[in-house]
Design an enzyme around this catalytic site. Structure first.
Site, mmCIF file in Angstrom:
data_model
loop_
_atom_site.group_PDB
_atom_site.id
_atom_site.type_symbol
_atom_site.label_atom_id
_atom_site.label_comp_id
_atom_site.label_asym_id
_atom_site.label_seq_id
_atom_site.Cartn_x
_atom_site.Cartn_y
_atom_site.Cartn_z
ATOM 1 N N PHE A 93 4.530 31.536 5.959
ATOM 2 C CA PHE A 93 5.609 32.525 5.958
ATOM 3 C C PHE A 93 6.092 32.792 7.381
ATOM 4 C CE2 PHE A 93 7.159 36.895 6.211
ATOM 5 C CZ PHE A 93 8.154 36.872 5.245
ATOM 6 N N PHE A 114 5.774 30.892 9.960
ATOM 7 C CA PHE A 114 6.434 29.681 10.460
ATOM 8 C C PHE A 114 7.877 29.609 9.947
ATOM 9 C CE2 PHE A 114 7.725 25.258 10.302
ATOM 10 C CZ PHE A 114 7.263 24.738 11.507
ATOM 11 N N ASP A 115 8.049 29.862 8.654
ATOM 12 C CA ASP A 115 9.388 29.794 8.071
ATOM 13 C C ASP A 115 10.323 30.832 8.667
ATOM 14 O OD1 ASP A 115 8.554 27.730 6.482
ATOM 15 O OD2 ASP A 115 8.197 28.967 4.712
ATOM 16 N N LEU A 140 -1.088 -10.053 9.856
ATOM 17 C CA LEU A 140 -2.439 -10.401 10.283
ATOM 18 C C LEU A 140 -3.025 -11.452 9.361
ATOM 19 C CD1 LEU A 140 -3.922 -6.848 11.019
ATOM 20 C CD2 LEU A 140 -3.165 -8.532 12.695
ATOM 21 N N GLU A 151 -10.473 -0.521 13.130
ATOM 22 C CA GLU A 151 -9.591 0.532 12.630
ATOM 23 C C GLU A 151 -9.493 0.425 11.109
ATOM 24 O OE1 GLU A 151 -5.878 -0.493 14.333
ATOM 25 O OE2 GLU A 151 -6.577 -0.375 16.401
ATOM 26 N N LYS A 195 -7.500 -0.044 7.819
ATOM 27 C CA LYS A 195 -6.230 -0.696 7.490
ATOM 28 C C LYS A 195 -5.522 0.152 6.435
ATOM 29 C CE LYS A 195 -4.182 -5.093 6.198
ATOM 30 N NZ LYS A 195 -3.299 -4.554 5.139
ATOM 31 N N ASP A 219 -2.799 1.475 3.859
ATOM 32 C CA ASP A 219 -2.008 0.758 2.867
ATOM 33 C C ASP A 219 -0.697 1.496 2.633
ATOM 34 O OD1 ASP A 219 -1.397 -1.189 1.065
ATOM 35 O OD2 ASP A 219 -2.558 -0.343 -0.576
ATOM 36 N N TYR A 263 -0.957 1.146 17.476
ATOM 37 C CA TYR A 263 -0.808 0.086 18.484
ATOM 38 C C TYR A 263 0.350 0.384 19.426
ATOM 39 C CZ TYR A 263 -0.741 -4.606 20.518
ATOM 40 O OH TYR A 263 -0.802 -5.668 21.404
ATOM 41 N N LYS A 287 -10.473 -7.643 4.370
ATOM 42 C CA LYS A 287 -10.013 -6.996 3.149
ATOM 43 C C LYS A 287 -11.210 -6.633 2.271
ATOM 44 C CE LYS A 287 -6.149 -6.643 2.657
ATOM 45 N NZ LYS A 287 -5.000 -7.434 2.242
ATOM 46 N N CYS A 304 9.561 -30.590 -17.713
ATOM 47 C CA CYS A 304 10.084 -29.410 -17.030
ATOM 48 C C CYS A 304 10.619 -28.407 -18.051
ATOM 49 C CB CYS A 304 11.192 -29.809 -16.060
ATOM 50 S SG CYS A 304 11.991 -28.392 -15.258
ATOM 51 N N CYS A 333 14.783 -28.214 -17.247
ATOM 52 C CA CYS A 333 15.742 -29.319 -17.435
ATOM 53 C C CYS A 333 15.200 -30.433 -18.312
ATOM 54 C CB CYS A 333 16.163 -29.882 -16.071
ATOM 55 S SG CYS A 333 14.828 -30.740 -15.190
ATOM 56 N N CYS A 371 8.670 -31.215 -10.910
ATOM 57 C CA CYS A 371 9.859 -31.743 -11.579
ATOM 58 C C CYS A 371 10.624 -32.547 -10.533
ATOM 59 C CB CYS A 371 10.725 -30.609 -12.119
ATOM 60 S SG CYS A 371 12.345 -31.179 -12.711
ATOM 61 N N CYS A 373 18.038 -29.744 -11.398
ATOM 62 C CA CYS A 373 17.246 -28.729 -12.105
ATOM 63 C C CYS A 373 17.679 -27.347 -11.613
ATOM 64 C CB CYS A 373 15.766 -28.965 -11.823
ATOM 65 S SG CYS A 373 14.645 -27.863 -12.696
#
Length: 691
Positions: free
Chosen positions: A58, A60-61, A106, A136, A138, A140, A249, A335, A429, A432, A447, A453
């Site tokens: 409050f 802050f606002d 990477l 570090e 990673k 997502d 980085y 990973k 295929c 085609c 193919c 194709c």
């Protein structure tokens, strides 16, 4: 944590009306504006970066409203003011911006052995084990590059294709954990910092709850939602989504430290949000301990992670290690093991790519994996199907390879019904009808009808207009589909015959869009020869091979007239590439295609500027580079050798002419060059040879 928990009643609320009615002269008002801007920026930093709020929401606002009132009354338009964090309702398109430093991806590792191989490669190149790693998390999310000049945010650009990205500065300004003005004064005049834009799990779950209550489709996962939010055209909507960011980085000419982690510590002092999990590791054992810890603890984090990034700490060593075409040699992403889920195989369909390769695709009962609903998974080739002993209706185990591409990893034979039929790879295929072929030594079926194709033709057209090829603005997959179906473009040369009135008559194509395509086609006539050669889509001729051929042979006619034996004599051109090039140029329709493109003005010879930069000063010399250098990175030295007619070699032999020697050369190499009496030259000696 939130500011509301800190204060129920505040003295500020009682004096707010008095302050707002007080009359100020302009000088007093400007001072008050600066004071409030600084105070609110500090509160934002403590709340969003340090997670240590000092006042209630409050209060802050109320301060923010007072600042808004004063800025409006006295005509102050400061793009870095805390009042600008709320965004705008105006729509905006995103301008394409070239990255000053390429944003490469990477390379990945999935087990300890692959990390040991990475460590061995590093030690072999720099010929010492006296260095440190930084580990570090990673994150997502969506990669971002932020540019600061004189302590102020001036540009925010998405990763894009790594060479250029979208300017999303207006939207990024709404993210409160990203400083608009830096703290302190010891930052470089100009620098770039990179990181990840994220949507916290709590925000994502609340957003999905709102959508569910409104009967709207739910969002798939925080990563895709963050990326989509960042590209919204109304920054006010972006602000409401409450994105977060972690930075990891620094790049620039005058960074404060050689150490990566030391630079991150300085960045934290300037106001950037740096992960507390970042850790300096002296060896691989400490790296493995870090991975083991966070493989379990990451579930307690407020944002998504999918692995660990391991970097060489020293910037000097990073420069000497250099880059491959796709990734830095000094960093790797470990990973975490992918989540595996069982589901049922409903059917198998087949896709034809631009090279004619036919890929089987498993159609599955929908299943949730790593936050995403998965309905399809690649089966790659006939051998994979055979090795899995796959039957229609099987219960299969699916996981995301590298958390991205779904794949079937195993079958549960105990749940197979006796009447289930085995999956048989097709013989013709699906597009085609041409009989498929399988070349000796290759896993994929193809193919061979590459010029008749439809998916191959459209795939080649998409490749031709792509950024790394001809980079033709305004033509994407949907436009190509439309042009092909309407009979306006049946191959890549037809692009240059398009008329404005034809384009304007197409569905969803206005005059502005039509002109954009024509302008893009005209601009593509200036694209250099090596990219034109790459754009033709010759099998096995990627960016690097195209550059090699152009550098050595200079014109399309010279390339066309080479035999396979002659092509193999060129460095880095193997038998498979040579045969593919000769086969491509043996077809009359391809020679006719080149003639049509030449008539339209495309570049099919190396430019005089490029030829001017080449010399034969090092012709016939085989040079091996070893050690670390002060004036140039190893990649730069390699390019200089090649540009001046020399050959950069990777191992020592009797054919080696010189060793270009830096510091920290390994004793085994020194012993070998001494035994073979190979001359050593310094970096300065080498540069003098080029004068």
């Amino acid at each position: 944590m939130n500011r509301k928990s800190l204060t129920i009643f505040s003295p500020y609320t009682r004096v707010q009306r008095v302050i707002s009615t007080m009359k100020m002269n302009k000088e007093e008002a400007l001072n008050k504006i600066k004071e409030l801007q600084a105070e609110l920026s500090e509160h934002n930093y403590k709340y969003y970066v340090l997670a240590q709020p000092e006042i209630s929401d409050f209060d802050f606002d109320m301060k923010l409203k007072e600042l808004e009132k004063l800025e409006k009354e006295y005509g102050i338009h400061d793009s870095n003011s805390p009042t600008k964090r709320v965004g705008s309702d105006l729509s905006s398109d995103f301008e394409q911006v070239d990255h000053k430093y390429s944003m490469l991806s990477l390379s990945n590792a999935y087990n300890e052995d692959e990390l040991r191989d990475f460590d061995t490669r590093i030690k072999k190149i720099i010929e010492t084990d006296d260095f440190e790693y930084v580990c570090e998390l990673k994150f997502d999310g969506s990669s971002i590059s932020l540019t600061y000049e004189n302590g102020e945010l001036v540009r925010a650009v998405t990763r894009g294709d790594g060479v250029k990205g979208d300017d999303v500065t207006t939207n990024v300004r709404t993210i409160k954990s990203i400083p608009l003005k830096l703290r302190g004064s010891d930052y470089p005049d100009s620098f770039e910092i990179r990181g990840e834009i994220l949507m916290p799990f709590e925000i994502f779950n609340n957003l999905n709850e709102e959508l569910e209550n409104a009967g709207e489709p739910l969002l798939a996962n925080p990563r895709n939602t963050a990326a989509g939010t960042l590209k919204m055209k109304k920054s006010s909507v972006v602000a409401a989504r409450k994105l977060d960011a972690y930075l990891y980085y620094l790049l620039g000419e005058n960074l404060p430290e050689d150490g990566h982690i030391q630079n991150l510590k300085k960045a934290r002092e300037w106001g950037f949000k740096i992960s507390d999990a970042t850790q300096l590791c002296k060896n691989l054992d400490e790296v493995f301990a870090f991975i083991e810890k966070w493989d379990t603890e990451r579930v307690n984090l407020p944002v998504a992670t999918d692995g660990i990034v391991i970097k060489v700490n020293s910037k000097r060593l990073q420069d000497n290690l250099g880059y491959t075409a796709k990734s830095p040699r000094w960093a790797i992403a470990y990973k975490f093991k992918a989540e595996s889920v069982s589901t049922v195989l409903k059917s198998v369909s087949y896709q034809v790519g631009r090279t004619g390769a036919v890929t089987p695709v498993a159609n599955l009962e929908p299943v949730l994996i790593a936050g995403t609903i998965v309905k399809r998974a690649s089966l790659h080739n006939a051998d994979i199907i055979q090795n899995l002993d796959l039957h229609m209706g099987d219960t299969v185990f699916v996981e995301k390879g590298g958390e991205i591409i779904p794949k079937i990893t195993a079958v549960d034979p105990t749940k197979r019904h006796p009447m289930f039929q085995p999956v048989s790879f097709i013989t013709n295929c699906p597009e085609c009808g041409t009989e498929l072929i399988r070349r000796e030594g290759e896993a994929a079926h193809y193919c061979p009808n590459e010029d008749g194709c439809p998916p191959q033709i459209k795939g080649k057209m998409e490749h031709f207009v792509s950024r790394k090829a001809m980079d033709i603005d305004g033509i994407g997959q949907e436009t190509i589909e439309l042009l092909y179906n309407e009979g306006l473009a049946k191959n890549i040369s037809d692009f240059y015959l398009l008329k404005k009135e034809e384009l304007e008559n197409l569905e969803r194509m206005a005059e502005k869009s039509a002109q954009r395509i024509l302008d893009g086609l005209e601009a593509s006539k200036k694209v250099p020869f090596e990219r034109v050669l790459f754009a033709l889509g010759i099998r096995f001729v990627g960016e690097t091979v195209a550059k090699t051929l152009v550098k050595k042979l200079h014109t399309i006619e010279n390339i066309q007239n080479q035999t396979a034996e002659q092509l193999i004599e060129i460095d880095e051109i193997g038998g498979r590439i040579a045969e593919s090039v000769v086969e491509w140029f043996s077809k009359e329709e391809h020679i006719d295609l080149i003639k049509k493109l030449q008539e339209q003005g495309l570049q099919f010879a190396i430019s005089e500027d490029q030829l001017e930069g080449q010399t034969d000063k090092l012709a016939g010399l085989n040079i091996i580079i070893s050690g670390t250098f002060e004036k140039h990175s190893r990649d730069e030295l390699k390019k200089m050798i090649e540009k001046n007619g020399g050959k950069n070699v990777g191992s020592i032999s009797k054919k080696t002419s010189y060793m270009l020697a830096g510091s920290n050369i390994g004793p085994s190499k020194l012993e070998k060059i001494t035994k073979l009496e190979i001359p050593m030259i310094s970096e300065d000696d080498f540069l003098k040879m080029l004068e």
